[in-house]
Design a protein around this motif. Structure first.
Motif, short mmCIF file in Angstrom:
data_model
loop_
_atom_site.label_atom_id
_atom_site.label_comp_id
_atom_site.label_asym_id
_atom_site.label_seq_id
_atom_site.Cartn_x
_atom_site.Cartn_y
_atom_site.Cartn_z
N HIS A 169 -3.14 -1.72 0.07
CA HIS A 169 -1.85 -2.67 -0.51
C HIS A 169 -1.01 -2.34 0.06
N ALA A 170 -0.40 -0.91 -0.11
CA ALA A 170 0.64 -1.17 0.31
C ALA A 170 1.37 -1.23 2.14
N GLY A 171 0.39 -0.84 2.79
CA GLY A 171 -0.38 -1.08 4.31
C GLY A 171 -0.13 -2.31 4.58
N MET A 172 -0.49 -3.25 3.42
CA MET A 172 -0.20 -4.35 3.99
C MET A 172 0.63 -5.42 3.50
N LYS A 173 1.83 -4.33 2.51
CA LYS A 173 2.85 -5.43 2.41
C LYS A 173 4.34 -4.59 3.43
N VAL A 174 4.15 -3.80 3.60
CA VAL A 174 4.99 -2.96 5.41
C VAL A 174 4.79 -4.86 6.07
N VAL A 234 3.20 8.29 -4.20
CA VAL A 234 3.65 8.43 -5.56
C VAL A 234 3.21 7.67 -6.79
N ASN A 235 3.20 5.93 -6.09
CA ASN A 235 2.19 5.59 -6.85
C ASN A 235 0.86 5.56 -6.92
N ALA A 236 -0.31 6.52 -6.17
CA ALA A 236 -1.00 6.68 -6.26
C ALA A 236 -1.55 7.98 -7.32
N ALA A 254 9.13 3.78 3.57
CA ALA A 254 9.13 3.32 2.43
C ALA A 254 8.05 2.49 1.94
N GLN A 255 6.86 2.17 2.59
CA GLN A 255 5.78 1.74 1.83
C GLN A 255 4.51 2.80 1.84
N THR A 256 4.86 3.57 2.25
CA THR A 256 4.71 5.20 3.29
C THR A 256 4.67 6.04 1.72
N LEU A 288 -3.57 5.80 4.71
CA LEU A 288 -4.18 4.38 5.11
C LEU A 288 -3.19 3.25 5.38
N THR A 289 -1.67 3.60 4.05
CA THR A 289 0.08 2.64 4.14
C THR A 289 0.19 3.01 6.22
#
Length: 364
Positions: free
Chosen positions: A321-326, A342-344, A335-337, A219-220
């Motif tokens: 959320h991580a994808g939108m922060k790229v 890790v967060n998930a 980094a976001q991936t 997704l990211t």
């Protein structure tokens, strides 16, 4: 003393009280200053006919060094002040906090980052719910083709790895359980151990962890690459809502497919446990099935599958959320991936622990 360039003239007079400059003081005549100009304590400039930013930078530096700058006109003074204000200030390189204070500072920064992350996750959860409500009110806005595609990607393609993982977990539980319970002559209870462990905890937990590592990163990467190529901005320009087009189908597909994957994991884990029980303990499949149905309550299946939609929701929201922060570079995407995975996984484990406490308190 006269110093000339091809087109510019600067006159420099040295005296006991310092230097007197007249003529054009610019980037072209600046190299012709005498060496004592760098240490002069008084510079008289009433005879200047021209002053540019390079010379003004020199004068600002000498003024900060304690030299007296005299004779500038109002416009020349403003130029020096403007240049001085534009000089970047060196950051404080003094020693930071140490010891217990440094620990508190680090802890405080971590807490603030965690609170900001939770606020952003709550925002994206709200955006998903708002998009879901809009899709319910206006079914024509729902992207059915995208939903089916993501069901295939997150669900169908994950079946082999989930089934294999659960089968091996069942084998390990049966083998280790047999090794321990045989010491007390209670080998038959290995069936209860396998059933309760897989149906209540391990089946859905390990499935969620696999999906978190596999799907959160996907997704990211997919949304982040669109963000890098400015496709999301193009969507908004065309009047398309990214929440409806990108977030809703992906998260909803996870919510639908993760309970199905959990059922497959449970079945595969029980099969693995039955096979190892037959090989290691001589418990026939019919006896395994009999004991399973006799001693295992349907509550364990309910407890395990109740967690699946919650796991799916948090995995999907964190990934989107991580994808939108790229940002605009590939480094940000990587980094976001990593952060999303890790967060998930961390969120899945924490939520599973909270579920365990809750079900223990209510007696399930």
């Amino acid at each position: 003393m006269n110093d000339h360039s091809s087109e510019h003239v600067l006159t420099v007079a040295s005296g006991d009280e310092g230097l007197r400059l007249s003529g054009e003081f610019t980037v072209w005549t600046l190299p012709y200053l005498p060496a004592e100009a760098a240490s002069a304590t008084r510079i008289e400039l009433s005879g200047l006919t021209r002053l540019d930013t390079a010379a003004a930078l020199f004068l600002a530096g000498r003024r900060d060094g304690g030299a007296q700058i005299l004779g500038l006109s109002d416009s020349q003074t403003k130029l020096v002040e403007t240049v001085a204000a534009s000089i970047p200030q060196r950051e404080n390189t003094g020693r930071g906090a140490e010891g217990f204070r440094a620990l508190l500072e680090s802890l405080g920064r971590t807490v603030i980052r965690a609170l900001v992350f939770l606020r952003e996750i709550a925002e994206y959860l709200g955006r998903f719910l708002a998009a879901l409500g809009r899709a319910i009110r206006h079914p024509s806005d729902f992207r059915l083709t995208s939903f089916v595609h993501h069901c295939q990607e997150t669900g169908l393609r994950a079946v082999p790895i989930v089934a294999l993982m659960s089968f091996l977990i069942g084998v390990v539980l049966a083998f280790q359980g047999a090794a321990q319970l045989s010491q007390f002559g209670a080998e038959i209870y290995v069936i209860d151990l396998i059933a309760i462990s897989i149906l209540r905890e391990l089946g859905i937990l390990l499935t969620a962890i696999i999906v978190a590592g596999r799907t959160a990163s996907a997704l990211t990467a997919s949304i982040g690459s669109m963000k890098m190529r400015e496709e999301i901005d193009a969507m908004r320009t065309l009047g398309l809502d990214p929440d409806m087009v990108l977030i809703l189908p992906r998260v909803l597909a996870l919510i639908v497919t993760l309970p199905i994957l959990g059922l497959i994991a449970n079945l595969s884990g029980l099969i693995g446990g039955a096979v190892m029980s037959w090989i290691e303990l001589g418990i026939s499949p019919s006896m395994f099935r009999y004991r399973l149905l006799l001693d295992t309550s349907v509550e364990h299946v309910f407890v395990g599958l109740t967690k699946a939609p919650v796991f799916a929701l948090i995995i999907g929201v964190i990934g989107c959320h991580a994808g939108m922060k790229v940002g605009k570079d590939a480094e940000s995407l990587g980094a976001q991936t990593s952060t999303a995975v890790v967060n998930a996984i961390f969120a899945v484990i924490v939520i599973d622990a909270l579920f365990s406490v809750f079900f223990a308190e209510v007696g399930l």
